[in-house]
Design an enzyme around this catalytic site. Sequence first.
Site, PDB file in Angstrom:
ATOM      1  N   ASP A   1      -5.018  -8.011  -3.587  1.00  0.00           N
ATOM      2  CA  ASP A   1      -5.260  -7.845  -2.153  1.00  0.00           C
ATOM      3  C   ASP A   1      -6.589  -8.447  -1.698  1.00  0.00           C
ATOM      4  OD1 ASP A   1      -5.231  -7.029   0.470  1.00  0.00           O
ATOM      5  OD2 ASP A   1      -5.231  -4.892   0.086  1.00  0.00           O
TER       6      ASP A   1
ATOM      7  N   HIS B   1       0.826  -1.212   0.000  1.00  0.00           N
ATOM      8  CA  HIS B   1       0.000   0.000   0.000  1.00  0.00           C
ATOM      9  C   HIS B   1       0.864   1.268   0.000  1.00  0.00           C
ATOM     10  CE1 HIS B   1      -3.522  -2.445   0.465  1.00  0.00           C
ATOM     11  NE2 HIS B   1      -3.148  -2.878   1.650  1.00  0.00           N
TER      12      HIS B   1
HETATM   13 ZN   LIG Z   1      -3.426  -6.868   2.554  1.00  0.00          ZN
END
Ligand SMILES: [Zn+2]
Length: 453
Positions: free
Chosen positions: A330, A279
């Site tokens: 994800d 991220h």
């Molecule tokens: Zn994750």
Amino acid sequence: MSATRWLAEYAWLPEEAEPTPDVLIETVHDRITGVTPLAPDGRPDAGVDVLADAVRLPGLTLPGLANAHSHAFHRALRGRTHSGRGDFWSWRDQMYAVATRLDPDSYLALARAVYAEMALSGVTGVGEFHYLHHGPDGTPYADPNAMGVALVEAAAQAGIRLTLLDTCYLTASVDGRPLTGPQQRFGDGDALRWAERLDAFTPDGGHVRLGAAIHSVRAVPAEQLATVAGWAQRRDAPLHVHLSEQPAENDACRAVHGCTPTRLLADHGVLGRATTAVHATHPTSADVGLLGDSRTGVCLCPTTERDLADGIGPARRMADAGIPLSLGSDSHAVIDLFEEARAVELDERLRTRKRGHFTPAELLTAASSAGHAALGWTDAGRIAVGDRADLVTVRLDSVRTAGVTPAGVWFAAGAADVAQVVVDGQVLVRDGRHVRVDVPQELATAIAEVTTP
Ligand SMILES: [Zn+2]
């Protein structure tokens, strides 16, 4: 069928700004042994007809794509959490409800279907950020790595390579609150016991390698970060960590440690070339400098970040700082590396109100070689002699791609346009279908199993 000649209508070769027409690709077993552009005369050597037995690959052939960040079980939440209000934290409560339902058998069935869905989208290698270690109340299974074993078997059955990023997850908050309720099954007690469990894990198969993960600075106390980083260094294994997905994580870290999460990781030896921060949506300028100077990678997950209202990470600024970018789906709100890749560019456009931040070749690198490298497979993700024989062929005659220039697939194609996938020399997807998994049927069955009250 050990030696094969493939004739790609177009192939995207390393260092090229756009695809090359008419490329002969030779593979033996699991390796690429020859790459020969045939244009303009159509033959590698005058007088030698090696093309008669070549397998034609109409469309654009890409190297194998890498999904560098996955939580396979989150796939069960797709389409179930998208109405109503809420944020990352309310979504997480729904995610925990599914986590509580899984055991090694149901996780094998679900992950096999999810990894097969990835194969259909052109993914040949996945990084599974795995923290569902123990029984629902935290009691270890008879084999304390039973859930990891299930994931390894799932990837084998689905036909893709796996880096199992076994995740250290010890606390519920930056200030060290203990794990309770659904989180109990994530925990090993302390980092030494996490390492002991992992040292006892010797997964079967050439398709798998072990890596380490720190769930986040919320979940591993500062004084135990070096234990996890040390395990990865000793094993020469990749190390992944969720980083600054939410401003609340930054605020809590500053309150407890007086610094940003990135600074905390840097001070405890977590950053470096073998490390990937996942991220990095809310880094400071100094954080970007720390990541770039240490050549730490960043795995962007744009479709999840937008689904969970996380924000937009500074992708171009991070790339310019020397940070290798990779991509992950994800939470699997979408499994489509084309969508992840173009989102990196399109999100920058929304932020800056300017176009043209990443070249198509840069997006390909993030979706392929950089992702495989972040997972420890440095010999995958390029159509080059010596690399693994992964070939992903995208149709250029579908309703989405007809009339598109081959380099334009990053802005036009989707997972449904992947016609054929070869992994380690074996055809895994043919005519858009997985050769051995009925993917929609298995997804429906496996998800019903863990969501039906
Ligand atoms: Zn994750």
